[in-house]
Each structure stands twice: as C-alpha cells, then as structure tokens.
Design a protein around this motif. Structure first.
Motif, mmCIF file in Angstrom:
data_model
loop_
_atom_site.group_PDB
_atom_site.id
_atom_site.type_symbol
_atom_site.label_atom_id
_atom_site.label_comp_id
_atom_site.label_asym_id
_atom_site.label_seq_id
_atom_site.Cartn_x
_atom_site.Cartn_y
_atom_site.Cartn_z
ATOM 1 N N ILE A 1 -8.464 -13.192 3.483
ATOM 2 C CA ILE A 1 -7.783 -11.958 3.872
ATOM 3 C C ILE A 1 -8.659 -10.812 3.390
ATOM 4 O O ILE A 1 -8.710 -10.510 2.192
ATOM 5 N N HIS A 2 -9.358 -10.168 4.315
ATOM 6 C CA HIS A 2 -10.257 -9.074 3.942
ATOM 7 C C HIS A 2 -9.664 -7.742 4.376
ATOM 8 O O HIS A 2 -9.249 -7.593 5.530
ATOM 9 N N ALA A 3 -9.657 -6.776 3.459
ATOM 10 C CA ALA A 3 -8.944 -5.517 3.691
ATOM 11 C C ALA A 3 -9.785 -4.470 4.431
ATOM 12 O O ALA A 3 -10.002 -3.357 3.950
ATOM 13 N N SER A 4 -10.283 -4.836 5.591
ATOM 14 C CA SER A 4 -10.934 -3.877 6.491
ATOM 15 C C SER A 4 -10.989 -4.482 7.876
ATOM 16 O O SER A 4 -10.661 -5.658 8.070
ATOM 17 N N ILE A 5 -11.409 -3.659 8.836
ATOM 18 C CA ILE A 5 -11.631 -4.152 10.190
ATOM 19 C C ILE A 5 -13.099 -4.537 10.276
ATOM 20 O O ILE A 5 -13.962 -3.698 10.511
ATOM 21 N N LEU A 6 -13.380 -5.789 10.036
ATOM 22 C CA LEU A 6 -14.769 -6.245 10.040
ATOM 23 C C LEU A 6 -15.382 -6.083 11.435
ATOM 24 O O LEU A 6 -14.668 -6.134 12.443
ATOM 25 N N PRO A 7 -16.708 -5.802 11.489
ATOM 26 C CA PRO A 7 -17.693 -5.858 10.397
ATOM 27 C C PRO A 7 -17.812 -4.577 9.568
ATOM 28 O O PRO A 7 -18.735 -4.446 8.775
ATOM 29 N N ARG A 8 -16.892 -3.628 9.749
ATOM 30 C CA ARG A 8 -16.941 -2.410 8.942
ATOM 31 C C ARG A 8 -16.406 -2.711 7.537
ATOM 32 O O ARG A 8 -15.382 -3.347 7.376
ATOM 33 N N TRP A 9 -17.145 -2.236 6.553
ATOM 34 C CA TRP A 9 -16.792 -2.346 5.138
ATOM 35 C C TRP A 9 -16.726 -3.781 4.626
ATOM 36 O O TRP A 9 -15.695 -4.241 4.136
ATOM 37 N N ARG A 10 -17.850 -4.467 4.761
ATOM 38 C CA ARG A 10 -18.027 -5.732 4.053
ATOM 39 C C ARG A 10 -18.280 -5.425 2.577
ATOM 40 O O ARG A 10 -19.033 -4.508 2.262
ATOM 41 N N GLY A 11 -17.669 -6.165 1.692
ATOM 42 C CA GLY A 11 -17.961 -5.953 0.283
ATOM 43 C C GLY A 11 -16.726 -5.764 -0.580
ATOM 44 O O GLY A 11 -15.598 -6.017 -0.167
ATOM 45 N N ALA A 12 -16.959 -5.251 -1.802
ATOM 46 C CA ALA A 12 -15.953 -5.278 -2.860
ATOM 47 C C ALA A 12 -14.895 -4.197 -2.770
ATOM 48 O O ALA A 12 -13.802 -4.356 -3.302
ATOM 49 N N ALA A 13 -15.196 -3.053 -2.134
ATOM 50 C CA ALA A 13 -14.262 -1.919 -2.171
ATOM 51 C C ALA A 13 -13.991 -1.372 -0.773
ATOM 52 O O ALA A 13 -14.191 -0.184 -0.506
ATOM 53 N N PRO A 14 -13.495 -2.200 0.145
ATOM 54 C CA PRO A 14 -13.341 -1.744 1.531
ATOM 55 C C PRO A 14 -12.288 -0.657 1.708
ATOM 56 O O PRO A 14 -12.459 0.231 2.552
ATOM 57 N N ILE A 15 -11.211 -0.699 0.942
ATOM 58 C CA ILE A 15 -10.154 0.307 1.115
ATOM 59 C C ILE A 15 -10.623 1.651 0.571
ATOM 60 O O ILE A 15 -10.479 2.694 1.229
ATOM 61 N N HIS A 16 -11.193 1.652 -0.618
ATOM 62 C CA HIS A 16 -11.748 2.889 -1.184
ATOM 63 C C HIS A 16 -12.721 3.544 -0.210
ATOM 64 O O HIS A 16 -12.657 4.754 0.048
ATOM 65 N N ARG A 17 -13.634 2.729 0.314
ATOM 66 C CA ARG A 17 -14.691 3.275 1.176
ATOM 67 C C ARG A 17 -14.134 3.816 2.482
ATOM 68 O O ARG A 17 -14.610 4.837 2.990
ATOM 69 N N ALA A 18 -13.145 3.149 3.045
ATOM 70 C CA ALA A 18 -12.564 3.618 4.299
ATOM 71 C C ALA A 18 -11.916 4.989 4.114
ATOM 72 O O ALA A 18 -12.079 5.889 4.941
ATOM 73 N N VAL A 19 -11.180 5.160 3.025
ATOM 74 C CA VAL A 19 -10.519 6.443 2.769
ATOM 75 C C VAL A 19 -11.549 7.522 2.483
ATOM 76 O O VAL A 19 -11.491 8.629 3.046
ATOM 77 N N MET A 20 -12.522 7.229 1.635
ATOM 78 C CA MET A 20 -13.523 8.223 1.259
ATOM 79 C C MET A 20 -14.384 8.648 2.447
ATOM 80 O O MET A 20 -14.847 9.785 2.514
ATOM 81 N N ALA A 21 -14.590 7.738 3.389
ATOM 82 C CA ALA A 21 -15.422 8.050 4.555
ATOM 83 C C ALA A 21 -14.656 8.814 5.633
ATOM 84 O O ALA A 21 -15.252 9.277 6.601
ATOM 85 N N GLY A 22 -13.346 8.920 5.478
ATOM 86 C CA GLY A 22 -12.551 9.616 6.479
ATOM 87 C C GLY A 22 -12.227 8.774 7.702
ATOM 88 O O GLY A 22 -11.942 9.324 8.773
#
Length: 301
Positions: free
Chosen positions: A106-127
C-alpha cells in the motif's frame, strides 16, 4: 487468503484491521522492533504490534530479514500473499518471492509519482492537486513494481497528518477490494520516465525561509504538519508553525506587518493560525500572542 501482514506505524493499522475483519487468515504480523520513546526512553511497541496483539495475532519483529534463518522462517509460513504497509525494512528477493502471489504494497501516492519514503509530505509541499494510494506488486526496486489498483483523492488544503489518516483508510479498503479477486486487478507497468522521488524529509528542510513565496511557505507548513513541523526563530527560540493562511500585505521577508502576526514573505504574506513554542503544547494564534506580544516591524530571521 492466508496472509502475512508487514507494517509498523499508525498508517498501517487500518489495513491490518480491515484484512482481519474481512475474514482473511493472518498467519503472522511482521513489524519493526520496539523503540525507545517518551521521557523515560522505555521501549514502546509499534502501533501495528499493539493492534496485532489486541487481535490475538502472532507477531515477529526481526531487526533484519537478510539472514537465511529469517528467510526460511518467512517462507515456512506458506502464505498466499504478503501485505506490506509502511513496514520500514528492505525485503530481500527471497522474501518477495516466498508467498504464492508475492508481496502487495500500500503506497501513499499515485505511482509513479512520489516513489520513496515521504510521498504524502512531498505531494503537499509540491502543491499537487490530488494524491492517493496505489496497490503495487513489490519488486526489488524502490516502489517500481507494477500496479494493481489506484485510488485518488483531492489534496485541497489538507495537512500531511490529515491526508495520512485519509489515505490509511482508503488504502485499507483498496487492499481488501483487490484481495477479494486478484484476477480482476491485472498488473499495469509503471512509466519509469514519469517517475518522481520522495526522499525522507531532512531536518534542514523544516526551517522556514521567509524569502520564499507565501504559497510555498503555506504548503510547507501543511506538508510538515504535524511532524516534523515547519519552524522559525523568534527571540532566539524555535517556534513550530502548524497551520497558516495566505494573507495580504507587503514588506521585507520575515517582517511582522501587524498585531495579528501577519508575516511578509518573498512575495505575499502569511498569517499563522496554529503555533507551538519549544517545550509547550500547540496553541491558536490568539493564545500564542497573549503569552508574548510581537512588535510590528520585527524582522524574523
């Protein structure tokens, strides 16, 4: 199905609960070992371990799965599938291959966007306008495996904490749905050329740079709330900014513009809504200002 469940933080708990409630046989729960926590630094079991024990499930917490003994013990469980949700340890190829249907993540992003350890943080920070969860067939690469199911949700003005709770529930429901009929969710290869990466949040990133735009800072605040928390210095002390809104006003970056603590940014301004001084609980802006007035014209570093 006979399932091995592998997870550690609170994010993984709804999936464990949902699989158990759906009537699957949980052969074993793998989680990271207890960690020192609190002022006394006493060992504390992970949220997944606590839930698994409450459900009467067998729990294993090896420090690594690389040894031959651990690989053999895992394979001996003869699982149909392993379900992985923020487990936190690397799975050797022998572990990935052991269950009949492999390991589903269960990966918390819409792959292949935000592979890695902090997908939720990165999605919010990127807008990002939307994010979601992907049920992915695991392979040796970092979140590179083929996808079985994607569930989407708007980011809106949610914090990482709020999205984490929402995606935990959506991921749990999606995994139950996929396991109800694996053949209905065929594998779909990721487009590696469209991949973006979500590295772990570095502590240095959490400091607010007032020369950034107000929009960038507001996203950082939401993206790092509640943990690790975006922060700034006031009178030599660190203050976490847990929630803020865009405001009108102009001034030098970091300049306090009014008695409501509106702060000028590189472009635009923000107004704090919720703050946490070092060593104190989080509080609304009015309570914060009641305890320490900040003069108009103050320049925050």
């Amino acid at each position: 199905m006979r399932i091995i469940f592998m997870g550690t933080p609170e994010f993984a708990v709804p999936a464990l609960e949902a699989l158990h409630a759906a009537g699957h046989e949980i052969a074993c729960v793998y989680t990271q070992p207890p960690r020192p926590a609190g002022r006394g630094k006493k060992l504390r079991a992970s949220p997944v371990q606590a839930k698994a024990e409450a459900l009467g499930l067998d729990v294993r917490s090896p420090k690594s799965l690389k040894s031959a003994e651990e690989k053999e013990a895992f394979a001996a469980l003869a699982a149909d599938v392993a379900v992985v949700a923020a487990y936190g340890l690397i799975l050797p190829q022998a572990v990935l291959d052991a269950p009949t249907h492999g390991c589903l993540n269960i990966h918390a992003s819409i792959l292949p966007r935000w592979r890695g350890a902090a997908p939720i943080h990165r999605a919010v920070m990127a807008g990002d306008k939307e994010t979601g969860v992907t049920i992915m067939q695991m392979e040796a690469g970092l979140d590179t495996g083929p996808m079985r199911h994607v569930v989407r949700t708007p980011v809106d003005r949610k914090t990482t904490g709020e999205l984490t709770d929402e995606l935990a529930q959506k991921g749990a429901a999606a995994m139950v749905e996929v396991l109800s009929d694996l053949s209905a969710y065929p594998l779909d290869q990721q487009d590696d050329a469209a991949a973006t990466h979500a590295p772990k949040i570095d502590k240095a990133e959490a400091r607010i740079d007032w020369s950034d735009s107000a929009e960038t800072i507001e996203r950082k605040v939401r993206g790092l709330a509640p943990f690790p928390g975006a922060w700034f210095e006031l009178e030599g002390q660190r203050v976490k900014l847990l929630l803020a809104e865009l405001a009108t006003g102009r001034g030098a970056p970091g300049e306090v513009l009014d008695h409501d603590l509106t702060i000028a940014c590189g472009t635009g301004a923000i107004r704090p809504l919720r703050l946490q001084p070092a060593g104190k609980p989080a509080m609304d802006r009015a309570d914060f200002l009641r305890g320490r007035a900040v003069d108009v014209g103050t320049i925050l570093p």
